[in-house]
Design a protein around this motif. Structure first.
Motif, PDB file in Angstrom:
ATOM      1  N   ASP A 102      32.027  35.173  25.606  1.00  0.00           N
ATOM      2  CA  ASP A 102      32.461  36.523  25.276  1.00  0.00           C
ATOM      3  C   ASP A 102      32.576  37.438  26.496  1.00  0.00           C
ATOM      4  N   GLU A 103      32.284  36.909  27.685  1.00  0.00           N
ATOM      5  CA  GLU A 103      32.388  37.732  28.887  1.00  0.00           C
ATOM      6  C   GLU A 103      33.854  37.993  29.206  1.00  0.00           C
ATOM      7  N   PRO A 104      34.141  39.127  29.851  1.00  0.00           N
ATOM      8  CA  PRO A 104      35.536  39.416  30.209  1.00  0.00           C
ATOM      9  C   PRO A 104      36.083  38.369  31.174  1.00  0.00           C
ATOM     10  N   LYS A 105      37.339  38.058  31.008  1.00  0.00           N
ATOM     11  CA  LYS A 105      38.012  37.071  31.853  1.00  0.00           C
ATOM     12  C   LYS A 105      38.696  37.773  33.018  1.00  0.00           C
ATOM     13  N   ILE A 106      38.730  37.092  34.173  1.00  0.00           N
ATOM     14  CA  ILE A 106      39.419  37.616  35.351  1.00  0.00           C
ATOM     15  C   ILE A 106      40.580  36.678  35.646  1.00  0.00           C
ATOM     16  N   PRO A 107      41.793  37.200  35.741  1.00  0.00           N
ATOM     17  CA  PRO A 107      42.946  36.349  36.030  1.00  0.00           C
ATOM     18  C   PRO A 107      42.791  35.628  37.373  1.00  0.00           C
ATOM     19  N   LEU A 108      43.265  34.399  37.438  1.00  0.00           N
ATOM     20  CA  LEU A 108      43.147  33.588  38.643  1.00  0.00           C
ATOM     21  C   LEU A 108      43.758  34.284  39.853  1.00  0.00           C
TER      22      LEU A 108
END
Length: 123
Positions: A102-108
């Motif tokens: 559920d943690e926020p995702k960071i774009p590659l």
């Protein structure tokens, strides 16, 4: 005999990159008389699907021990770190991943840009 040096810091039970100590429901550590963690007991009621996946992906050694109920059904698995450190590492990584879903995702692209700016990545 050289003991396995796991990727995880078993003694402090910390996840690299965080300041928090991780605790998982259904996971208990066993310690020797010096207070050093030597094994882990994983309850299969809570982590049965994870264990089943491990059994499919890995040749589980015969030395892995289980706790069973009165009917002979497995209720927990006991992993000795010296003998089963690699299996524990895989389980540990899966437990961490499940906590972080559920943690926020960071774009590659953003991660690459940040690493380039820090001089940790070239190109």
């Amino acid at each position: 005999m050289q003991s396995i040096q796991p990727l995880t810091d078993i003694e402090n039970w910390e996840v690299s990159g965080t300041d928090e100590k991780m605790q998982f429901s259904g996971v208990q550590f066993l310690m020797n008389f010096l207070g050093q963690k030597t094994a882990v007991l994983i309850e299969l009621k809570q982590h049965g699907e994870l264990w089943a996946a491990m059994e499919e992906e890995t040749d589980i050694p015969l030395t892995v021990q289980f706790l069973v109920d009165e009917q002979g059904c497995k209720t927990a698995v006991l992993l000795d770190f010296e003998e089963h450190g690699e299996i524990w590492e895989d389980i540990y990584c899966n437990l961490i991943a499940s906590l972080r879903t559920d943690e926020p995702k960071i774009p590659l692209a953003e991660v690459k840009r940040s690493l380039n700016e820090q001089g940790k990545l070239s190109g």
